[in-house]
Design a protein around this motif. Structure first.
Motif, PDB file in Angstrom:
ATOM      1  N   SER A  11       0.827  -1.214   0.000  1.00  0.00           N
ATOM      2  CA  SER A  11       0.000   0.000   0.000  1.00  0.00           C
ATOM      3  C   SER A  11       0.859   1.260   0.000  1.00  0.00           C
ATOM      4  N   ASN A  12       1.969   1.234  -0.734  1.00  0.00           N
ATOM      5  CA  ASN A  12       2.852   2.405  -0.744  1.00  0.00           C
ATOM      6  C   ASN A  12       2.190   3.630  -1.353  1.00  0.00           C
ATOM      7  N   MET A  13       1.362   3.434  -2.377  1.00  0.00           N
ATOM      8  CA  MET A  13       0.713   4.577  -3.018  1.00  0.00           C
ATOM      9  C   MET A  13      -0.223   5.286  -2.047  1.00  0.00           C
ATOM     10  N   CYS A  14      -0.955   4.505  -1.253  1.00  0.00           N
ATOM     11  CA  CYS A  14      -1.834   5.107  -0.249  1.00  0.00           C
ATOM     12  C   CYS A  14      -1.020   5.765   0.861  1.00  0.00           C
ATOM     13  N   GLU A  15       0.099   5.148   1.228  1.00  0.00           N
ATOM     14  CA  GLU A  15       0.928   5.703   2.290  1.00  0.00           C
ATOM     15  C   GLU A  15       1.561   7.026   1.857  1.00  0.00           C
ATOM     16  N   VAL A  16       1.920   7.139   0.584  1.00  0.00           N
ATOM     17  CA  VAL A  16       2.496   8.394   0.090  1.00  0.00           C
ATOM     18  C   VAL A  16       1.468   9.520   0.176  1.00  0.00           C
ATOM     19  N   PHE A  17       0.239   9.236  -0.254  1.00  0.00           N
ATOM     20  CA  PHE A  17      -0.811  10.254  -0.172  1.00  0.00           C
ATOM     21  C   PHE A  17      -1.118  10.588   1.290  1.00  0.00           C
ATOM     22  N   ASN A  18      -1.123   9.577   2.136  1.00  0.00           N
ATOM     23  CA  ASN A  18      -1.387   9.805   3.552  1.00  0.00           C
ATOM     24  C   ASN A  18      -0.298  10.663   4.185  1.00  0.00           C
ATOM     25  N   GLY A  19       0.950  10.483   3.733  1.00  0.00           N
ATOM     26  CA  GLY A  19       2.028  11.303   4.247  1.00  0.00           C
ATOM     27  C   GLY A  19       1.985  12.728   3.737  1.00  0.00           C
ATOM     28  N   ARG A  20       1.476  12.917   2.518  1.00  0.00           N
ATOM     29  CA  ARG A  20       1.398  14.261   1.955  1.00  0.00           C
ATOM     30  C   ARG A  20       0.383  15.136   2.680  1.00  0.00           C
ATOM     31  N   ILE A  21      -0.697  14.552   3.150  1.00  0.00           N
ATOM     32  CA  ILE A  21      -1.754  15.330   3.801  1.00  0.00           C
ATOM     33  C   ILE A  21      -1.628  15.289   5.314  1.00  0.00           C
ATOM     34  N   GLU A  22      -0.432  14.972   5.799  1.00  0.00           N
ATOM     35  CA  GLU A  22      -0.252  14.875   7.248  1.00  0.00           C
ATOM     36  C   GLU A  22      -0.500  16.213   7.931  1.00  0.00           C
ATOM     37  N   LYS A  23      -0.083  17.315   7.304  1.00  0.00           N
ATOM     38  CA  LYS A  23      -0.288  18.631   7.909  1.00  0.00           C
ATOM     39  C   LYS A  23      -1.745  19.078   7.874  1.00  0.00           C
ATOM     40  N   GLY A  24      -2.555  18.476   6.998  1.00  0.00           N
ATOM     41  CA  GLY A  24      -3.955  18.887   6.899  1.00  0.00           C
ATOM     42  C   GLY A  24      -4.917  17.992   7.642  1.00  0.00           C
ATOM     43  N   ARG A  25      -4.441  16.880   8.160  1.00  0.00           N
ATOM     44  CA  ARG A  25      -5.353  15.948   8.832  1.00  0.00           C
ATOM     45  C   ARG A  25      -5.820  16.457  10.186  1.00  0.00           C
ATOM     46  N   ASP A  26      -5.037  17.331  10.824  1.00  0.00           N
ATOM     47  CA  ASP A  26      -5.429  17.858  12.128  1.00  0.00           C
ATOM     48  C   ASP A  26      -6.443  18.992  12.022  1.00  0.00           C
ATOM     49  N   ARG A  27      -6.702  19.464  10.844  1.00  0.00           N
ATOM     50  CA  ARG A  27      -7.635  20.567  10.668  1.00  0.00           C
ATOM     51  C   ARG A  27      -9.070  20.056  10.662  1.00  0.00           C
ATOM     52  N   PRO A  28     -10.036  20.975  10.813  1.00  0.00           N
ATOM     53  CA  PRO A  28     -11.444  20.568  10.651  1.00  0.00           C
ATOM     54  C   PRO A  28     -11.705  20.042   9.250  1.00  0.00           C
TER      55      PRO A  28
END
Length: 259
Positions: A11-28
């Motif tokens: 699941s590397n492709m999903c993990e890359v996308f998940n890592g890219r939005i790490e700064k936005g996941r804490d937002r509303p």
């Protein structure tokens, strides 16, 4: 029947996308969606720039794979059986059967990835020796690897949006109130939660790495209930940090003196 045309089992492709939005996941939720929108706009523009630089019929990755297989295929010998099949032989008893009519090979790499394997390319080289044969290797490549398909994949555009001050007000009579917030103890966790199997694999790798060092120093491993090997301190020589002598540590130091 839908064919995946990929040999990726992780699941590397999903993990890359998940890592890219790490700064936005804490937002509303709205702020997170705005962050994802900005990221997708940048992503599409960067890919379009790479497409303009690409030359040829295939994507850069498919071109590199095909070129590497062409180099290896020159070391194989293909023999025709008089029909639609070829027997391809290489080094180290690497021998497979290529079916030209069905575009298959017994190594299964051609069907799995969609790019001709080295056996298929060796067959194509043998078929090209016929003066009347008009062969094109790109006809044997799946259409998903063509540059035109890549352009169609990124042909959609993310529409820009206006600021929140210009958004229309909702006419819903019910006012939604956010749920009560309870501050949890400790620092908020940003890393994703790993599965039990993934944690066990990491422990096994760590124990194997430590086991090599411990074996060199005289240590041994003891298997635990969960299958992970735990190091034993038996037969490991201890060095004192005060006197630098072996056989005791700093807690049991009794003034023995240094060397």
């Amino acid at each position: 029947m839908v064919i995946a045309v990929s040999d990726v089992l992780i699941s590397n492709m999903c993990e890359v996308f998940n890592g890219r939005i790490e700064k936005g996941r804490d937002r509303p939720i709205i702020g997170c969606l705005e962050y994802i929108t900005d990221y997708l706009m940048k992503r599409i523009c960067n890919v379009m720039k790479e497409m303009k630089k690409t030359k040829g019929l295939l994507t850069p990755t498919a071109t590199d794979i095909l070129a590497a297989r062409k180099t290896v295929a020159s070391q194989y010998i293909a023999r025709w059986n008089g029909g639609d099949k070829y027997q391809v032989t290489g080094a180290l008893q690497d021998q497979h059967v290529v079916d030209v009519r069905n575009k298959t090979c017994t190594c299964r790499k051609w069907e799995l990835i969609g790019i001709p394997c080295r056996h298929a390319i060796a067959t194509l080289n043998e078929m090209s020796k016929d003066p009347g044969a008009e062969l094109d290797i790109y006809e044997w490549v799946h259409k998903v690897y063509f540059l035109d398909t890549w352009k169609k994949t990124y042909s959609f555009k993310v529409e820009p949006i206006k600021g929140r001050s210009t958004w229309p007000k909702s006419e819903c009579p019910t006012k939604l109130i956010p749920p009560p917030h309870h501050t949890q103890v400790g620092r908020p966790k940003k890393k994703r939660r790993q599965s039990k199997g993934e944690r066990l694999r990491k422990k096994e790798k760590a124990s194997q790495g430590d086991g090599v060092n411990a074996t060199q120093e005289g240590g041994s491993q003891k298997p635990t209930n969960d299958g992970v090997h735990k190091l034993s301190r038996k037969h490991i020589s201890v060095t004192c940090s005060k006197c630098k002598n072996k056989g005791h540590n700093s807690r049991t130091y009794k003034g023995q003196g240094g060397n």
